[in-house]
Structure formats: C-alpha cells, structure tokens
Motif scaffolding. Sequence first.
Motif, PDB file in Angstrom:
ATOM      1  N   GLY A  45     -15.412 -30.852   5.446  1.00  0.00           N
ATOM      2  CA  GLY A  45     -14.749 -32.153   5.507  1.00  0.00           C
ATOM      3  C   GLY A  45     -15.566 -33.180   6.270  1.00  0.00           C
ATOM      4  N   LEU A  46     -16.145 -32.776   7.391  1.00  0.00           N
ATOM      5  CA  LEU A  46     -16.999 -33.674   8.163  1.00  0.00           C
ATOM      6  C   LEU A  46     -18.253 -34.049   7.377  1.00  0.00           C
ATOM      7  N   LEU A  47     -18.802 -33.100   6.643  1.00  0.00           N
ATOM      8  CA  LEU A  47     -19.978 -33.387   5.824  1.00  0.00           C
ATOM      9  C   LEU A  47     -19.659 -34.428   4.753  1.00  0.00           C
ATOM     10  N   LEU A  48     -18.512 -34.296   4.104  1.00  0.00           N
ATOM     11  CA  LEU A  48     -18.114 -35.276   3.100  1.00  0.00           C
ATOM     12  C   LEU A  48     -17.924 -36.661   3.710  1.00  0.00           C
ATOM     13  N   ILE A  49     -17.294 -36.720   4.868  1.00  0.00           N
ATOM     14  CA  ILE A  49     -17.078 -37.999   5.546  1.00  0.00           C
ATOM     15  C   ILE A  49     -18.411 -38.655   5.886  1.00  0.00           C
ATOM     16  N   VAL A  50     -19.340 -37.866   6.410  1.00  0.00           N
ATOM     17  CA  VAL A  50     -20.653 -38.413   6.770  1.00  0.00           C
ATOM     18  C   VAL A  50     -21.388 -38.915   5.536  1.00  0.00           C
ATOM     19  N   LEU A  51     -21.339 -38.171   4.442  1.00  0.00           N
ATOM     20  CA  LEU A  51     -22.022 -38.598   3.217  1.00  0.00           C
ATOM     21  C   LEU A  51     -21.424 -39.883   2.646  1.00  0.00           C
ATOM     22  N   ILE A  52     -20.117 -40.007   2.672  1.00  0.00           N
ATOM     23  CA  ILE A  52     -19.467 -41.214   2.147  1.00  0.00           C
ATOM     24  C   ILE A  52     -19.805 -42.423   3.017  1.00  0.00           C
ATOM     25  N   ILE A  53     -19.717 -42.269   4.326  1.00  0.00           N
ATOM     26  CA  ILE A  53     -20.007 -43.381   5.231  1.00  0.00           C
ATOM     27  C   ILE A  53     -21.471 -43.781   5.131  1.00  0.00           C
ATOM     28  N   THR A  54     -22.363 -42.810   5.055  1.00  0.00           N
ATOM     29  CA  THR A  54     -23.786 -43.111   4.946  1.00  0.00           C
ATOM     30  C   THR A  54     -24.092 -43.856   3.661  1.00  0.00           C
ATOM     31  N   ASN A  55     -23.471 -43.453   2.570  1.00  0.00           N
ATOM     32  CA  ASN A  55     -23.688 -44.119   1.290  1.00  0.00           C
ATOM     33  C   ASN A  55     -23.210 -45.569   1.347  1.00  0.00           C
ATOM     34  N   LYS A  56     -22.050 -45.820   1.944  1.00  0.00           N
ATOM     35  CA  LYS A  56     -21.533 -47.187   2.051  1.00  0.00           C
ATOM     36  C   LYS A  56     -22.434 -48.042   2.936  1.00  0.00           C
ATOM     37  N   LEU A  57     -22.900 -47.493   4.055  1.00  0.00           N
ATOM     38  CA  LEU A  57     -23.784 -48.251   4.933  1.00  0.00           C
ATOM     39  C   LEU A  57     -25.112 -48.557   4.259  1.00  0.00           C
ATOM     40  N   LEU A  58     -25.612 -47.625   3.469  1.00  0.00           N
ATOM     41  CA  LEU A  58     -26.859 -47.854   2.744  1.00  0.00           C
ATOM     42  C   LEU A  58     -26.695 -48.970   1.717  1.00  0.00           C
ATOM     43  N   GLN A  59     -25.572 -48.989   1.019  1.00  0.00           N
ATOM     44  CA  GLN A  59     -25.317 -50.055   0.046  1.00  0.00           C
ATOM     45  C   GLN A  59     -25.198 -51.411   0.731  1.00  0.00           C
ATOM     46  N   GLU A  60     -24.527 -51.474   1.892  1.00  0.00           N
ATOM     47  CA  GLU A  60     -24.410 -52.731   2.633  1.00  0.00           C
ATOM     48  C   GLU A  60     -25.777 -53.207   3.099  1.00  0.00           C
ATOM     49  N   ASN A  61     -26.600 -52.286   3.574  1.00  0.00           N
ATOM     50  CA  ASN A  61     -27.928 -52.645   4.046  1.00  0.00           C
ATOM     51  C   ASN A  61     -28.785 -53.170   2.898  1.00  0.00           C
ATOM     52  N   GLU A  62     -28.704 -52.557   1.741  1.00  0.00           N
ATOM     53  CA  GLU A  62     -29.469 -53.014   0.580  1.00  0.00           C
ATOM     54  C   GLU A  62     -29.006 -54.394   0.122  1.00  0.00           C
TER      55      GLU A  62
END
Length: 84
Positions: free
Chosen positions: A52-69
């Motif tokens: 569950g923590l791994l999924l949360i980290v992957l989702i948050i990281t993906n959203k932050l990467l999209q915002e940064n791009e």
Amino acid sequence: MPLFFLIPLCTALATGYFFKKSTDEIAYLAGVFAAISLVFSLVLAPWQIQFGLLLIVLIITNKLLQENESKQTEVTGKQPREIK
C-alpha cells in the motif's frame, strides 16, 4: 497479521515528537533514532502495508513529475523530452 511493527513505529513517533520540541544536542540523537526506528518499522510491516505504501509513493511521484514537466513547459516554451 502480527503487529510487531507497531512497537518501533510508536517509538519513532515519540522520539520524532521529542526531536521537534527539544533544542538541545540530544534532539539530533533523537531524530536519528526516530529515522532508524521508522525504517525498522517499515521492514517489519506486513506485505499488505508495504504494498500500500509503495502504491501511494508511486502515485504521488507520478503526479509530482507531471506537475514539474508542466512547469518546465511553461517556463521554457519547449515540450519535455519523450522517454523511449
């Protein structure tokens, strides 16, 4: 499901609180102990919690990467590199 991981987790939370409230040199030692306890707690956690923590980290990281791009696109006016 064994709940052994809660012991170092509670210890990490207590020492983290002590780290925030104290200004002495002992606070740095408490902060290090809190970090070590937190990592140890995650190692002892059941696989369901780790997953569950791994999924949360992957989702948050993906959203932050999209915002940064999108911010990079606004500043430079160029499209970001495509990953092959």
